[in-house]
Structure formats: C-alpha cells, structure tokens
Design a protein around this motif. Sequence first.
Motif, short mmCIF file in Angstrom:
data_model
loop_
_atom_site.label_atom_id
_atom_site.label_comp_id
_atom_site.label_asym_id
_atom_site.label_seq_id
_atom_site.Cartn_x
_atom_site.Cartn_y
_atom_site.Cartn_z
N ASN A 1 8.80 -56.45 -30.59
CA ASN A 1 10.01 -56.37 -30.07
C ASN A 1 10.07 -54.85 -29.69
O ASN A 1 10.37 -54.35 -28.44
N SER A 2 9.79 -54.05 -30.65
CA SER A 2 9.86 -52.70 -30.48
C SER A 2 8.82 -52.15 -29.71
O SER A 2 9.03 -51.00 -28.91
N TRP A 3 7.66 -52.61 -29.62
CA TRP A 3 6.63 -52.30 -28.99
C TRP A 3 6.83 -52.53 -27.35
O TRP A 3 6.62 -51.56 -26.41
N LEU A 4 7.40 -53.47 -26.94
CA LEU A 4 7.73 -53.86 -25.69
C LEU A 4 8.82 -52.73 -25.10
O LEU A 4 8.87 -52.38 -24.03
N ALA A 5 10.05 -52.65 -25.92
CA ALA A 5 10.89 -51.70 -25.69
C ALA A 5 10.37 -50.36 -25.47
O ALA A 5 10.72 -49.63 -24.33
N VAL A 6 9.33 -49.71 -26.26
CA VAL A 6 8.88 -48.42 -26.13
C VAL A 6 7.85 -48.56 -24.94
O VAL A 6 8.02 -47.59 -24.02
N GLU A 7 6.99 -49.58 -24.79
CA GLU A 7 6.40 -49.57 -23.52
C GLU A 7 7.09 -49.60 -22.19
O GLU A 7 6.84 -49.05 -21.09
N ASP A 8 8.19 -50.41 -22.24
CA ASP A 8 9.28 -50.36 -21.14
C ASP A 8 9.77 -48.71 -20.65
O ASP A 8 10.03 -48.73 -19.67
N HIS A 9 10.12 -48.28 -21.76
CA HIS A 9 10.43 -46.84 -21.49
C HIS A 9 9.59 -45.69 -21.43
O HIS A 9 10.08 -44.55 -21.31
N CYS A 10 8.44 -45.97 -21.66
CA CYS A 10 7.29 -44.95 -21.70
C CYS A 10 7.14 -43.88 -20.56
O CYS A 10 6.70 -42.82 -20.75
N GLY A 11 7.40 -44.61 -19.25
CA GLY A 11 7.27 -43.73 -18.15
C GLY A 11 5.79 -43.93 -17.42
O GLY A 11 5.42 -43.29 -16.49
N TYR A 12 4.93 -44.70 -18.28
CA TYR A 12 3.51 -44.72 -17.62
C TYR A 12 3.29 -46.18 -17.24
O TYR A 12 3.51 -47.09 -17.92
N ASP A 13 2.42 -46.25 -16.20
CA ASP A 13 2.13 -47.59 -15.70
C ASP A 13 0.44 -47.58 -16.08
O ASP A 13 -0.59 -47.52 -15.08
N LEU A 14 0.11 -47.73 -17.21
CA LEU A 14 -1.06 -47.62 -17.66
C LEU A 14 -2.14 -48.82 -17.58
O LEU A 14 -1.48 -50.23 -17.24
N PRO A 15 -3.32 -48.76 -17.16
CA PRO A 15 -4.29 -49.78 -16.71
C PRO A 15 -3.96 -50.98 -17.92
O PRO A 15 -4.48 -52.08 -17.45
N TRP A 16 -4.08 -50.71 -18.97
CA TRP A 16 -4.25 -51.60 -20.16
C TRP A 16 -2.90 -51.88 -20.44
O TRP A 16 -2.83 -52.70 -21.70
N ALA A 17 -1.69 -51.49 -19.83
CA ALA A 17 -0.36 -51.98 -20.19
C ALA A 17 -0.36 -53.52 -20.24
O ALA A 17 -0.83 -54.11 -19.51
N LEU A 18 0.73 -54.30 -21.07
CA LEU A 18 1.00 -55.34 -21.25
C LEU A 18 1.42 -56.20 -20.00
O LEU A 18 0.91 -57.15 -19.54
N HIS A 19 1.95 -55.43 -19.13
CA HIS A 19 2.68 -55.90 -18.04
C HIS A 19 1.42 -56.10 -17.01
O HIS A 19 1.68 -57.07 -15.84
N ARG A 20 0.42 -55.61 -16.97
CA ARG A 20 -0.88 -55.75 -16.19
C ARG A 20 -1.64 -56.65 -16.56
O ARG A 20 -2.42 -57.25 -15.86
N LEU A 21 -1.46 -57.31 -17.95
CA LEU A 21 -2.22 -58.35 -18.55
C LEU A 21 -1.54 -59.61 -18.34
O LEU A 21 -2.25 -60.86 -18.36
N LEU A 22 -0.19 -59.51 -18.52
CA LEU A 22 0.58 -60.73 -18.37
C LEU A 22 1.65 -60.60 -17.27
O LEU A 22 2.59 -59.89 -17.38
N PRO A 23 1.60 -61.26 -16.07
CA PRO A 23 2.30 -61.11 -14.95
C PRO A 23 3.62 -61.57 -15.33
O PRO A 23 4.50 -61.20 -14.50
N CYS A 24 3.99 -62.31 -16.30
CA CYS A 24 5.43 -62.65 -16.59
C CYS A 24 6.36 -61.48 -17.24
O CYS A 24 7.31 -61.54 -17.17
N LEU A 25 5.72 -60.26 -17.63
CA LEU A 25 6.37 -59.12 -18.08
C LEU A 25 6.63 -58.13 -16.66
O LEU A 25 5.86 -58.11 -15.85
N GLY A 26 7.71 -57.47 -16.92
CA GLY A 26 8.13 -56.39 -16.18
C GLY A 26 7.45 -55.13 -16.29
O GLY A 26 6.78 -54.63 -15.26
N GLY A 27 7.76 -54.72 -17.47
CA GLY A 27 6.94 -53.37 -17.82
C GLY A 27 7.58 -52.19 -17.30
O GLY A 27 8.98 -52.26 -16.95
#
Length: 270
Positions: free
Chosen positions: A205-231
């Motif tokens: 939960n903490s990781w997803l919140a951090v990734e949501d706010h990180c300001g980066y659309d990284l190639p390996w981000a979870l939202h690029r691997l799992l289409p159900c996530l907004g990121g």
Amino acid sequence: MHMLPTEHGEAPILQGLWESVRAGQEEILLSPYLPASYAFLTHVLLCAPFLALDALGSVCQRVRSWRVSAGSGPPPPLRRWLDCFWRVLYRYLTTVLPATALLHGLRGPARLPLLAPSCPQLFVEVFACLLLFDTLFFIWHVTMHRFPRLYRSTHQQHHLHRVTFALAAQDSSAAELLSLLLLALSSAWVVGCHPLSEAFFHMVNSWLAVEDHCGYDLPWALHRLLPCLGGAPCHQAHHTLHSVNYAPYFTHWDLLFGTYRAPVRTSCPA
C-alpha cells in the motif's frame, strides 16, 4: 529451525520467516505504537529511491525525460523534501501516533498465531485488502472533494502539491493522515488478515502511494506492467484537474462512475 506443521501435515513456506519475526519480538509486534511507526518508516524508506532519482534528474536529461510533467521544470530540490519530511513527522508525532495507539488499546489484548499463512493465503489476503482499501479511499476521496468545507479542512493541504513527488504522498493534514491509516487498518481487520499478510499489505500500500506521487512514468513502473493500475500519470492528472481519477490505485471505480481521465503518457526511452 523447527517448523510447525499445518493441519495437512506440511509447514508453510513462510513459516521460517514468521518464526524469525516472532522470535522475541512479540512485545514490539503487539505494541500500540507499531501501526503508525511502521507506516511512517516504511513510507520514508520507500521514498529513498525517488529522492535519488530527483537528485540525478537535476543533472541527467534522461532521468528528466521520465517525469510525468516534463515541462514543469526540474525535480524538487532537497530543501523541499526536507520541509515535507518535517511536516509529515510532526503530524505523525502529534496526532497519528497517539490516536492510533489509543484505538489499539481500546481493541484489547491480541495474540499472535503460531502458524504463518500459506503463500496463496497471503496473496489473496493482500489483494483483498488492496481492493477494499481502494474502494473505501475512493468513497472518502470523492466525499472530500464534493464538500467544500471538508475539502478545505482536510484535503486541501495535499493539493498544494500541483506537481507531486514521492514524499508528498503523505503530506496531508493530520486528519487526512489519520483517516488513511484507519482505512488501511480497517481493511486488514475486515479481511481478517494474518499479521504477516497485514504487514505485506501495508508495505505494498505504501509503495503504490509513493509510486503514484513520484512524478515519474518509469518504464518498469507497476502501472505499465499491470493495466488495471492508474499509476503516477493518472494521479498527476488528479492533482492538475481535481475532478478526475479519485481512486488511489485501480481504475475500475473511476471508469464505472465516469471520472476516469486517461493521462498523456511520457515517451520513455529504451
């Protein structure tokens, strides 16, 4: 290490890990101060890689090209990170820690189970907690935005960050920080999680919140691997427009209620 058998005669794969965690640590694991302390420390540690990215971004064009708002200027300086850190720490110490400790005490004594969860049980419990938390947060988030007085007193502090960075995930009013931690704790309680599953849930939960706010659309981000996530791109759109993408992680509630806004994704270099 001695492994306790399950009712089927086999020790769970996670039993060794659970016994290592439990060994001599029951007082800490049952402490009323653990939930808030774990939430704060986990959040800060998970932000560290993005602090490094922000530092690299000040000198590396490739890192800057990964930013969601590539035209918004350089990554936030260290001073902004430090100011945010002290604000969050102050609110945890003065509100979140004593309030959650009080609520923990009101629940009465608890006991730690001897057996660890199986791997499928851990996965199901963590996923169920994430789905439930996502639903509860969506409702609470929409409510805060729909009522101006509630928005100003509870949520406006978080929206001072028009362009987000990782640590800003918890840069909110004390009331909002407390409410989010209570939603997470309630999700685990409703699901009936094993303590090990609950710890994994809070970490994810903490990781997803951090990734949501990180300001980066990284190639390996979870939202690029799992289409159900907004990121991060979806959540940045929320901070920019305020009336879209209310769900913290998954996209199904926003799609269902017509509040989903597809982000304009950055072009990530190979």
